[in-house]
Design a protein around this motif. Structure first.
Motif, PDB file in Angstrom:
ATOM      1  N   GLY A  19       1.111 -13.389 -10.459  1.00  0.00           N
ATOM      2  CA  GLY A  19       0.767 -14.610 -11.163  1.00  0.00           C
ATOM      3  C   GLY A  19      -0.596 -14.574 -11.819  1.00  0.00           C
ATOM      4  N   THR A  20      -1.143 -13.402 -11.918  1.00  0.00           N
ATOM      5  CA  THR A  20      -2.435 -13.238 -12.546  1.00  0.00           C
ATOM      6  C   THR A  20      -2.319 -13.549 -14.038  1.00  0.00           C
ATOM      7  OG1 THR A  20      -2.888 -11.455 -10.991  1.00  0.00           O
ATOM      8  CG2 THR A  20      -4.321 -11.600 -12.919  1.00  0.00           C
ATOM      9  N   GLN A  21      -3.297 -14.243 -14.569  1.00  0.00           N
ATOM     10  CA  GLN A  21      -3.325 -14.481 -16.008  1.00  0.00           C
ATOM     11  C   GLN A  21      -3.646 -13.160 -16.691  1.00  0.00           C
ATOM     12  OE1 GLN A  21      -4.685 -17.720 -17.891  1.00  0.00           O
ATOM     13  NE2 GLN A  21      -3.596 -19.084 -16.522  1.00  0.00           N
ATOM     14  N   ARG A  56      -0.390  -7.957 -22.026  1.00  0.00           N
ATOM     15  CA  ARG A  56       0.974  -8.409 -22.293  1.00  0.00           C
ATOM     16  C   ARG A  56       1.693  -7.418 -23.195  1.00  0.00           C
ATOM     17  NH1 ARG A  56       4.880  -9.693 -20.205  1.00  0.00           N
ATOM     18  NH2 ARG A  56       3.606 -11.070 -18.968  1.00  0.00           N
ATOM     19  N   GLN A  57       0.985  -6.923 -24.217  1.00  0.00           N
ATOM     20  CA  GLN A  57       1.575  -5.946 -25.137  1.00  0.00           C
ATOM     21  C   GLN A  57       1.912  -4.653 -24.395  1.00  0.00           C
ATOM     22  OE1 GLN A  57       0.090  -2.896 -26.504  1.00  0.00           O
ATOM     23  NE2 GLN A  57       1.924  -2.571 -27.696  1.00  0.00           N
TER      24      GLN A  57
END
Length: 141
Positions: free
Chosen positions: A22-24, A30-31
Protein backbone atom coordinates in the motif's frame (compact mmCIF):
# COMPACT_ATOMS: atom_id res chain seq x y z
CA UNK A 1 20.36 -11.36 -22.32
CA UNK A 2 19.63 -14.16 -19.88
CA UNK A 3 21.40 -12.55 -16.91
CA UNK A 4 20.01 -9.09 -17.71
CA UNK A 5 16.47 -10.44 -18.02
CA UNK A 6 16.80 -12.32 -14.74
CA UNK A 7 18.03 -9.20 -12.96
CA UNK A 8 15.31 -7.05 -14.56
CA UNK A 9 12.60 -9.50 -13.58
CA UNK A 10 13.93 -9.95 -10.05
CA UNK A 11 13.96 -6.18 -9.58
CA UNK A 12 10.40 -6.00 -10.89
CA UNK A 13 9.20 -8.70 -8.49
CA UNK A 14 10.87 -6.93 -5.57
CA UNK A 15 9.25 -3.64 -6.56
CA UNK A 16 5.89 -5.36 -7.02
CA UNK A 17 6.11 -6.86 -3.54
CA UNK A 18 6.97 -3.50 -2.07
CA UNK A 19 4.03 -1.85 -3.87
CA UNK A 20 1.62 -4.43 -2.43
CA UNK A 21 2.10 -2.98 1.02
CA UNK A 22 0.00 0.00 0.00
CA UNK A 23 2.97 2.26 -0.34
CA UNK A 24 2.36 5.37 -2.41
CA UNK A 25 4.41 5.11 -5.56
CA UNK A 26 5.53 7.79 -7.96
CA UNK A 27 4.89 7.89 -11.70
CA UNK A 28 8.29 6.42 -12.59
CA UNK A 29 7.79 3.47 -10.26
CA UNK A 30 4.27 2.94 -11.64
CA UNK A 31 5.72 2.88 -15.16
CA UNK A 32 8.34 0.31 -14.11
CA UNK A 33 5.62 -1.86 -12.55
CA UNK A 34 3.44 -1.60 -15.64
CA UNK A 35 6.35 -2.56 -17.91
CA UNK A 36 7.28 -5.44 -15.62
CA UNK A 37 3.72 -6.76 -15.83
CA UNK A 38 3.97 -6.66 -19.61
CA UNK A 39 7.29 -8.52 -19.53
CA UNK A 40 5.58 -11.15 -17.36
CA UNK A 41 2.83 -11.50 -19.98
CA UNK A 42 5.44 -12.01 -22.70
CA UNK A 43 7.20 -14.67 -20.63
CA UNK A 44 3.99 -16.71 -20.52
CA UNK A 45 3.69 -19.06 -23.46
CA UNK A 46 0.42 -20.48 -24.59
CA UNK A 47 0.03 -24.21 -24.25
CA UNK A 48 1.01 -26.01 -27.48
CA UNK A 49 2.23 -22.71 -28.99
CA UNK A 50 5.93 -22.67 -28.22
CA UNK A 51 7.87 -19.84 -29.81
CA UNK A 52 11.15 -20.09 -31.67
CA UNK A 53 14.14 -18.55 -29.89
CA UNK A 54 14.27 -15.56 -32.26
CA UNK A 55 10.56 -14.90 -31.70
CA UNK A 56 11.02 -15.03 -27.92
CA UNK A 57 13.96 -12.65 -28.08
CA UNK A 58 12.09 -10.25 -30.37
CA UNK A 59 9.02 -10.19 -28.09
CA UNK A 60 11.15 -9.72 -24.96
CA UNK A 61 13.12 -6.96 -26.67
CA UNK A 62 9.88 -5.19 -27.53
CA UNK A 63 8.63 -5.56 -23.95
CA UNK A 64 11.80 -4.37 -22.24
CA UNK A 65 12.18 -1.47 -24.68
CA UNK A 66 8.71 -0.16 -23.87
CA UNK A 67 6.92 -0.97 -27.11
CA UNK A 68 4.03 -2.52 -25.17
CA UNK A 69 3.77 0.23 -22.54
CA UNK A 70 0.69 1.88 -24.08
CA UNK A 71 -0.97 -1.41 -25.05
CA UNK A 72 -3.64 -2.65 -22.65
CA UNK A 73 -2.22 -5.50 -20.54
CA UNK A 74 -4.84 -7.97 -21.75
CA UNK A 75 -3.62 -7.47 -25.33
CA UNK A 76 0.11 -7.77 -24.66
CA UNK A 77 0.30 -11.50 -25.35
CA UNK A 78 -1.28 -11.10 -28.78
CA UNK A 79 0.83 -8.02 -29.45
CA UNK A 80 3.96 -10.00 -28.58
CA UNK A 81 3.11 -12.70 -31.10
CA UNK A 82 2.31 -10.07 -33.71
CA UNK A 83 5.57 -8.21 -33.05
CA UNK A 84 7.62 -11.42 -33.25
CA UNK A 85 6.00 -12.40 -36.55
CA UNK A 86 6.67 -8.92 -37.93
CA UNK A 87 10.31 -9.14 -36.87
CA UNK A 88 10.66 -12.52 -38.59
CA UNK A 89 8.91 -11.30 -41.75
CA UNK A 90 10.78 -7.98 -41.95
CA UNK A 91 14.21 -9.05 -40.68
CA UNK A 92 14.58 -12.76 -41.53
CA UNK A 93 18.39 -12.58 -41.70
CA UNK A 94 18.56 -11.17 -38.17
CA UNK A 95 16.22 -13.87 -36.88
CA UNK A 96 18.31 -16.54 -38.59
CA UNK A 97 21.43 -15.11 -36.95
CA UNK A 98 19.72 -15.19 -33.55
CA UNK A 99 18.68 -18.81 -34.13
CA UNK A 100 22.34 -19.52 -34.92
CA UNK A 101 23.39 -18.10 -31.55
CA UNK A 102 24.78 -14.78 -32.75
CA UNK A 103 24.40 -11.81 -30.41
CA UNK A 104 22.49 -8.76 -31.61
CA UNK A 105 24.58 -5.79 -32.61
CA UNK A 106 23.13 -2.29 -32.13
CA UNK A 107 22.07 -1.95 -35.79
CA UNK A 108 20.24 -5.29 -35.72
CA UNK A 109 18.59 -4.38 -32.45
CA UNK A 110 17.40 -1.06 -33.91
CA UNK A 111 16.10 -2.80 -37.06
CA UNK A 112 14.06 -5.26 -34.98
CA UNK A 113 12.65 -2.47 -32.82
CA UNK A 114 11.67 -0.43 -35.87
CA UNK A 115 9.98 -3.42 -37.53
CA UNK A 116 8.04 -4.31 -34.39
CA UNK A 117 7.10 -0.71 -33.66
CA UNK A 118 5.57 -0.35 -37.13
CA UNK A 119 3.67 -3.63 -36.74
CA UNK A 120 2.16 -2.72 -33.37
CA UNK A 121 0.27 0.43 -34.40
CA UNK A 122 -3.07 -1.41 -34.49
CA UNK A 123 -2.70 -2.52 -30.86
CA UNK A 124 -2.70 0.95 -29.33
CA UNK A 125 -6.02 2.22 -27.95
CA UNK A 126 -5.86 5.25 -30.27
CA UNK A 127 -3.43 6.96 -32.60
CA UNK A 128 -2.03 9.17 -29.85
CA UNK A 129 -0.47 6.22 -28.03
CA UNK A 130 2.64 5.29 -29.94
CA UNK A 131 5.52 3.31 -28.42
CA UNK A 132 7.42 5.20 -25.76
CA UNK A 133 10.58 5.91 -27.77
CA UNK A 134 12.25 7.80 -24.93
CA UNK A 135 12.16 4.49 -23.01
CA UNK A 136 14.12 2.71 -25.70
CA UNK A 137 17.50 1.70 -24.42
CA UNK A 138 16.71 1.87 -20.73
CA UNK A 139 16.70 -1.90 -20.37
CA UNK A 140 19.11 -4.35 -21.94
CA UNK A 141 17.36 -7.36 -23.41
Amino acid sequence: MNQTLRLYYAQFEELETFARFGTQIDAETRQRLDRGLRVREILKQREHHLLEVADQIAALLAATEGLFDAIPADRVSDAGLHAARAARRTCPEICDAIEGGAPLDPAQRAALITAMQAALTGFYPDDSHSPRREGVGDADA
